[in-house]
Design an enzyme around this catalytic site. Structure first.
Site, short mmCIF file in Angstrom:
data_model
loop_
_atom_site.label_atom_id
_atom_site.label_comp_id
_atom_site.label_asym_id
_atom_site.label_seq_id
_atom_site.Cartn_x
_atom_site.Cartn_y
_atom_site.Cartn_z
N ASP A 147 -95.28 -15.83 33.12
CA ASP A 147 -94.25 -14.80 33.28
C ASP A 147 -92.91 -15.44 32.94
O ASP A 147 -92.52 -16.44 33.54
CB ASP A 147 -94.21 -14.30 34.73
N ASP A 201 -101.87 -1.97 34.85
CA ASP A 201 -101.70 -2.41 36.24
C ASP A 201 -102.28 -1.32 37.12
O ASP A 201 -101.64 -0.29 37.35
CB ASP A 201 -100.21 -2.61 36.56
#
Length: 256
Positions: free
Chosen positions: A12, A131
């Protein structure tokens, strides 16, 4: 399954720095995504995934720099996602060295983005990031798995199983299936969700969310995933890529 199972570390990146703490003693700067990607390449990762979690668009060019610097020293496929909204965004990432590009929220807002990208660059370039989480209480979706955005904070009311099926029809080449319930728990992947998606799509599934120990990885492949993705277990040095591959091999899976 004859194809080798892929093991993929996920980084990330926020404004050009890796977030989610990273602990490698041999790195001068564990917050540098290029250095970290190179370390995973040395460890034998099959691919690298960069997720640009930068909120502001002012840092967009930073990601381009990260990708082009990484491409100069890391010679495995690289997927870049986060903030990809147009075919032009995809084009600029591919030009600087990405092999695949992940789309998420923008595709939910405008599903035609999937077909536009696939038509222009080929299905193999497009990874749909999903997600998903289990619905609590009153159920609004048929499968009980709902698509979320904003890192799981926003419900969409969209059935995750319906969405992956639709995305495959539109031209997605791969699904990055991230369980928001399992994410960060280190208690294993959401196997039921992987099975439910596998029943509906033929394209490869990358399982994400919940990896905590080597034993967590083979069941994800058994459930129907083609690749496994993890972040913190690798970043904190809890497991190496080699540990995961050895465990998969022990269970009879082919690894590179």
């Amino acid at each position: 399954m004859s194809l080798a199972v892929r093991v993929i570390p996920c980084l990330d990146v926020d404004a050009g720095r890796v977030v989610k703490g990273v602990h490698f003693e041999n790195l001068k700067d564990a917050g540098d995504p290029v250095e970290l990607a190179a370390e995973y390449y040395r460890q034998g990762a099959d691919e690298i995934t960069f997720l640009d979690v930068t909120a502001s668009s002012s840092h967009r060019n930073t990601m381009i720099d990260v990708v082009s610097c990484t491409a100069e020293q890391v010679f495995i496929p690289m997927t870049v996602g986060g903030g990809v909204r147009t075919p032009e965004d995809v084009d600029s990432l591919l030009r600087c060295g990405a092999d695949k590009v992940g789309v998420n929220t923008a595709a939910i807002n405008d599903p035609s983005l999937i077909s536009r990208v696939a038509d222009r660059f080929g299905n193999q370039v497009l990874v749909l990031s999903v997600d998903a989480r289990r619905e609590k209480g009153e159920q609004h979706t048929q499968s009980g798995f709902e698509v979320t955005t904003m890192g799981g904070r926003k419900s969409t009311g969209i059935d995750a199983i319906w969405w992956v099926k639709r995305a495959e029809q539109l031209g997605a080449g791969e699904i990055l299936l991230n369980s928001m319930d399992a994410d960060g728990t280190k208690e294993g992947f959401d196997l039921e969700m992987i099975r439910a998606v596998r029943k509906e799509v033929k394209i490869p599934i990358i399982a994400s969310g919940g990896a905590g120990k080597v034993e967590d990885f083979p069941p994800a492949i058994e459930a129907g995933a083609d690749a496994v993705l993890a972040a913190s277990v690798f970043h904190y040095g809890i497991l190496t890529i080699a540990d995961v591959k050895a465990e998969l091999k022990k269970h009879g899976y082919t690894v590179r």
